[in-house]
Design a protein around this motif. Structure first.
Motif, PDB file in Angstrom:
ATOM      1  N   ILE A  38       0.646  -1.273   0.514  1.00  0.00           N
ATOM      2  CA  ILE A  38      -0.002  -0.428   0.026  1.00  0.00           C
ATOM      3  C   ILE A  38       1.066   1.169  -0.243  1.00  0.00           C
ATOM      4  CG2 ILE A  38      -1.696   1.362   1.185  1.00  0.00           C
ATOM      5  CD1 ILE A  38      -2.720  -1.947   2.325  1.00  0.00           C
ATOM      6  N   TYR A  39       0.842   1.812  -0.769  1.00  0.00           N
ATOM      7  CA  TYR A  39       1.546   3.551  -1.004  1.00  0.00           C
ATOM      8  C   TYR A  39       0.012   4.375   0.015  1.00  0.00           C
ATOM      9  CZ  TYR A  39       5.228   1.217  -3.600  1.00  0.00           C
ATOM     10  OH  TYR A  39       6.580   1.016  -3.844  1.00  0.00           O
ATOM     11  N   VAL A  40       0.774   5.369   0.146  1.00  0.00           N
ATOM     12  CA  VAL A  40      -0.519   6.911   0.916  1.00  0.00           C
ATOM     13  C   VAL A  40       0.638   8.207   0.668  1.00  0.00           C
ATOM     14  CG1 VAL A  40      -1.217   7.486   2.804  1.00  0.00           C
ATOM     15  CG2 VAL A  40      -1.624   5.155   2.688  1.00  0.00           C
ATOM     16  N   ILE A  41      -0.012   9.129  -0.777  1.00  0.00           N
ATOM     17  CA  ILE A  41       0.246   9.412  -0.666  1.00  0.00           C
ATOM     18  C   ILE A  41       0.757  11.054  -0.448  1.00  0.00           C
ATOM     19  CG2 ILE A  41       1.687  10.515  -3.349  1.00  0.00           C
ATOM     20  CD1 ILE A  41       1.876   7.551  -3.652  1.00  0.00           C
ATOM     21  N   VAL A  42       1.745  11.020   0.469  1.00  0.00           N
ATOM     22  CA  VAL A  42       1.976  13.397   0.823  1.00  0.00           C
ATOM     23  C   VAL A  42       2.533  14.023  -0.796  1.00  0.00           C
ATOM     24  CG1 VAL A  42       3.663  14.023   3.229  1.00  0.00           C
ATOM     25  CG2 VAL A  42       2.678  11.266   3.360  1.00  0.00           C
ATOM     26  N   SER A  43       2.797  14.003  -0.649  1.00  0.00           N
ATOM     27  CA  SER A  43       2.965  15.134  -1.476  1.00  0.00           C
ATOM     28  C   SER A  43       3.944  14.915  -2.315  1.00  0.00           C
ATOM     29  CB  SER A  43       4.163  15.968  -1.210  1.00  0.00           C
ATOM     30  OG  SER A  43       5.539  15.204  -0.462  1.00  0.00           O
ATOM     31  N   GLY A  44       4.300  15.903  -3.993  1.00  0.00           N
ATOM     32  CA  GLY A  44       4.387  15.400  -5.275  1.00  0.00           C
ATOM     33  C   GLY A  44       3.567  14.258  -5.911  1.00  0.00           C
ATOM     34  N   LYS A  45       4.320  13.534  -6.726  1.00  0.00           N
ATOM     35  CA  LYS A  45       3.736  12.385  -7.673  1.00  0.00           C
ATOM     36  C   LYS A  45       4.689  11.685  -8.129  1.00  0.00           C
ATOM     37  CE  LYS A  45       4.235  13.888 -12.850  1.00  0.00           C
ATOM     38  NZ  LYS A  45       3.677  14.208 -13.512  1.00  0.00           N
ATOM     39  N   THR A  56       0.255   6.969 -12.653  1.00  0.00           N
ATOM     40  CA  THR A  56       0.533   8.164 -11.859  1.00  0.00           C
ATOM     41  C   THR A  56      -0.579   8.249 -10.558  1.00  0.00           C
ATOM     42  OG1 THR A  56       0.787   9.503 -13.995  1.00  0.00           O
ATOM     43  CG2 THR A  56       0.625  10.222 -12.028  1.00  0.00           C
ATOM     44  N   MET A  57       0.486   8.528  -9.600  1.00  0.00           N
ATOM     45  CA  MET A  57       0.169   9.168  -8.302  1.00  0.00           C
ATOM     46  C   MET A  57       0.224  10.346  -7.335  1.00  0.00           C
ATOM     47  SD  MET A  57       1.259   4.942  -6.255  1.00  0.00           S
ATOM     48  CE  MET A  57       2.432   4.807  -8.231  1.00  0.00           C
ATOM     49  N   GLU A  58      -0.944  10.789  -7.034  1.00  0.00           N
ATOM     50  CA  GLU A  58      -0.653  11.647  -6.343  1.00  0.00           C
ATOM     51  C   GLU A  58      -1.031  12.076  -5.113  1.00  0.00           C
ATOM     52  OE1 GLU A  58      -1.573  14.837 -10.306  1.00  0.00           O
ATOM     53  OE2 GLU A  58      -3.064  13.927  -9.469  1.00  0.00           O
ATOM     54  N   MET A  59      -0.914  13.426  -4.374  1.00  0.00           N
ATOM     55  CA  MET A  59      -0.938  13.595  -3.236  1.00  0.00           C
ATOM     56  C   MET A  59      -2.337  13.643  -2.681  1.00  0.00           C
ATOM     57  SD  MET A  59      -1.022  17.076  -0.483  1.00  0.00           S
ATOM     58  CE  MET A  59      -1.365  17.083   0.840  1.00  0.00           C
ATOM     59  N   GLY A  60      -3.275  12.399  -1.837  1.00  0.00           N
ATOM     60  CA  GLY A  60      -3.647  12.672  -1.276  1.00  0.00           C
ATOM     61  C   GLY A  60      -4.870  10.609  -1.926  1.00  0.00           C
ATOM     62  N   ASP A  61      -3.904  10.191  -2.657  1.00  0.00           N
ATOM     63  CA  ASP A  61      -4.127   8.670  -2.959  1.00  0.00           C
ATOM     64  C   ASP A  61      -3.742   7.278  -1.798  1.00  0.00           C
ATOM     65  OD1 ASP A  61      -4.963   9.939  -5.472  1.00  0.00           O
ATOM     66  OD2 ASP A  61      -3.534   9.590  -6.928  1.00  0.00           O
ATOM     67  N   VAL A  62      -4.426   6.248  -2.013  1.00  0.00           N
ATOM     68  CA  VAL A  62      -4.474   5.080  -1.282  1.00  0.00           C
ATOM     69  C   VAL A  62      -3.359   4.185  -2.730  1.00  0.00           C
ATOM     70  CG1 VAL A  62      -4.687   3.511   0.076  1.00  0.00           C
ATOM     71  CG2 VAL A  62      -4.914   5.884   0.710  1.00  0.00           C
ATOM     72  N   CYS A  63      -3.019   3.793  -2.547  1.00  0.00           N
ATOM     73  CA  CYS A  63      -2.977   2.818  -4.051  1.00  0.00           C
ATOM     74  C   CYS A  63      -2.220   1.589  -2.936  1.00  0.00           C
ATOM     75  CB  CYS A  63      -2.079   3.136  -5.236  1.00  0.00           C
ATOM     76  SG  CYS A  63      -2.248   4.364  -5.790  1.00  0.00           S
ATOM     77  N   LEU A  64      -3.451   0.350  -3.628  1.00  0.00           N
ATOM     78  CA  LEU A  64      -2.988  -0.885  -3.259  1.00  0.00           C
ATOM     79  C   LEU A  64      -1.930  -1.665  -4.755  1.00  0.00           C
ATOM     80  CD1 LEU A  64      -3.599  -3.519  -1.091  1.00  0.00           C
ATOM     81  CD2 LEU A  64      -5.465  -4.085  -1.639  1.00  0.00           C
TER      82      LEU A  64
END
Length: 305
Positions: A38-45, A56-64
């Motif tokens: 699991i990634y939880v994006i804090v800042s950037g992309k 592409t994952m950006e701030m606020g995304d939770v990816c499994l």
């Protein structure tokens, strides 16, 4: 659309939990995953090629990501994110239209609301339905998730069972929060469904807190600013029974708990759960349970002899 059903009746086995900062020219690893991540994006992309497709994952995304997924670095860019690596034998992966996912999620929550809280049946819903990618719009929820992760970074490095349990439980808590975000978004797709779900949920919660009082249609109108007929129609649609039938069911469930755990007389129990007519209480109890209150108590006592 890709989504996962994760059974949480067994603890997730957390392997790694931490925070990473990718600063150009450094890139993300290219690899085949040996566990779920699991990634939880804090800042950037973060740009990755996952199983041959650009993501592409950006701030606020939770990816499994699933065990066996192939991640390849696309290009270098600044990104700060939390990561959780874990193992579980109780995950099922689905690829369906988003509408089907939304229906499964709504169905789960409605069934969960109907579960008997004094039985083990409510544990049938100790699972989460998580999309491969969920964006957390609610700042408070996002802040809570990142706070939980930060707090558990050190815990995840301990071999002590108590700390491992706390870390696993915290990650499972995060998954419930992400699922709740998915539910809210799914319900907003059908505004009427979302409105009706919220009405039924709030009325059920109100009854849960006030079941032993003389709840009537006037109380519902006064507390929810809705006509009782409309509220009852919506509640019936969502819960499969009328408001008053639900109230009676909650009273009987609480009466069962008191019959099993206290020495109160049946008259005292009837009054404590909201019935002022003993005969009506006994008749309703038998109608719902198939046994009279006295028979129910004796049956429960015999199981311990």
């Amino acid at each position: 659309m890709r989504w996962f059903q994760i059974d949480l009746m067994e603890l997730l086995k957390i392997i790694l939990l931490g925070k990473e900062s990718l600063i150009p020219p450094r890139k993300h690893y290219s690899r085949r995953l040996n566990e779920y991540v699991i990634y939880v994006i804090v800042s950037g992309k973060l740009d990755l090629i996952v199983n041959g497709k650009i993501q592409t994952m950006e701030m606020g995304d939770v990816c499994l990501f699933a065990e066996g997924d192939v991640q390849e670095s696309k290009e270098s860019s600044f990104c700060e994110y939390y990561y959780i690596h874990f193992k579980s034998d109780n995950i099922q992966e689905y690829h369906t239209p988003e509408e089907e996912y939304r229906e499964c999620l709504n169905k789960k929550y409605i069934q969960c609301m109907k579960a008997d809280v004094f039985s083990t049946s409510c544990y049938s819903y100790m699972q989460v339905l998580i999309k491969g990618r969920t964006h957390i719009d609610d700042d408070a929820v996002y802040s809570e998730i990142t706070h939980i992760l930060q707090h558990n970074i050190l815990n995840s490095e301990h071999g002590i069972a108590e700390r491992r349990f706390e870390t696993s439980a915290s990650v499972m808590n995060i998954l419930f929060k992400v699922e709740k975000t998915c539910l809210t978004k799914a319900s907003h797709k059908k505004k009427n469904n979302f409105k009706e779900y919220e009405i039924a949920k709030k009325i059920a919660e109100y009854i849960g807190k006030n079941y032993n009082t003389s709840i009537c249609g006037t109380d519902i109108e006064k507390n929810f600013y809705l006509s009782y007929d409309y509220a009852n129609r919506v509640f019936n649609k969502m819960m499969g029974c009328s408001i008053m039938k639900y109230r009676n069911n909650v009273r009987i469930q609480n009466a069962k708990m008191k019959l099993r755990t206290t020495n109160l007389s049946i008259i005292e129990i009837a009054m404590e759960v909201g019935f002022d007519n003993m005969h009506y209480f006994s008749r309703l109890f038998k109608m719902i349970e198939g046994l009279s209150p006295t028979e129910y108590r004796k049956k429960f006592e015999k199981s311990f002899e």
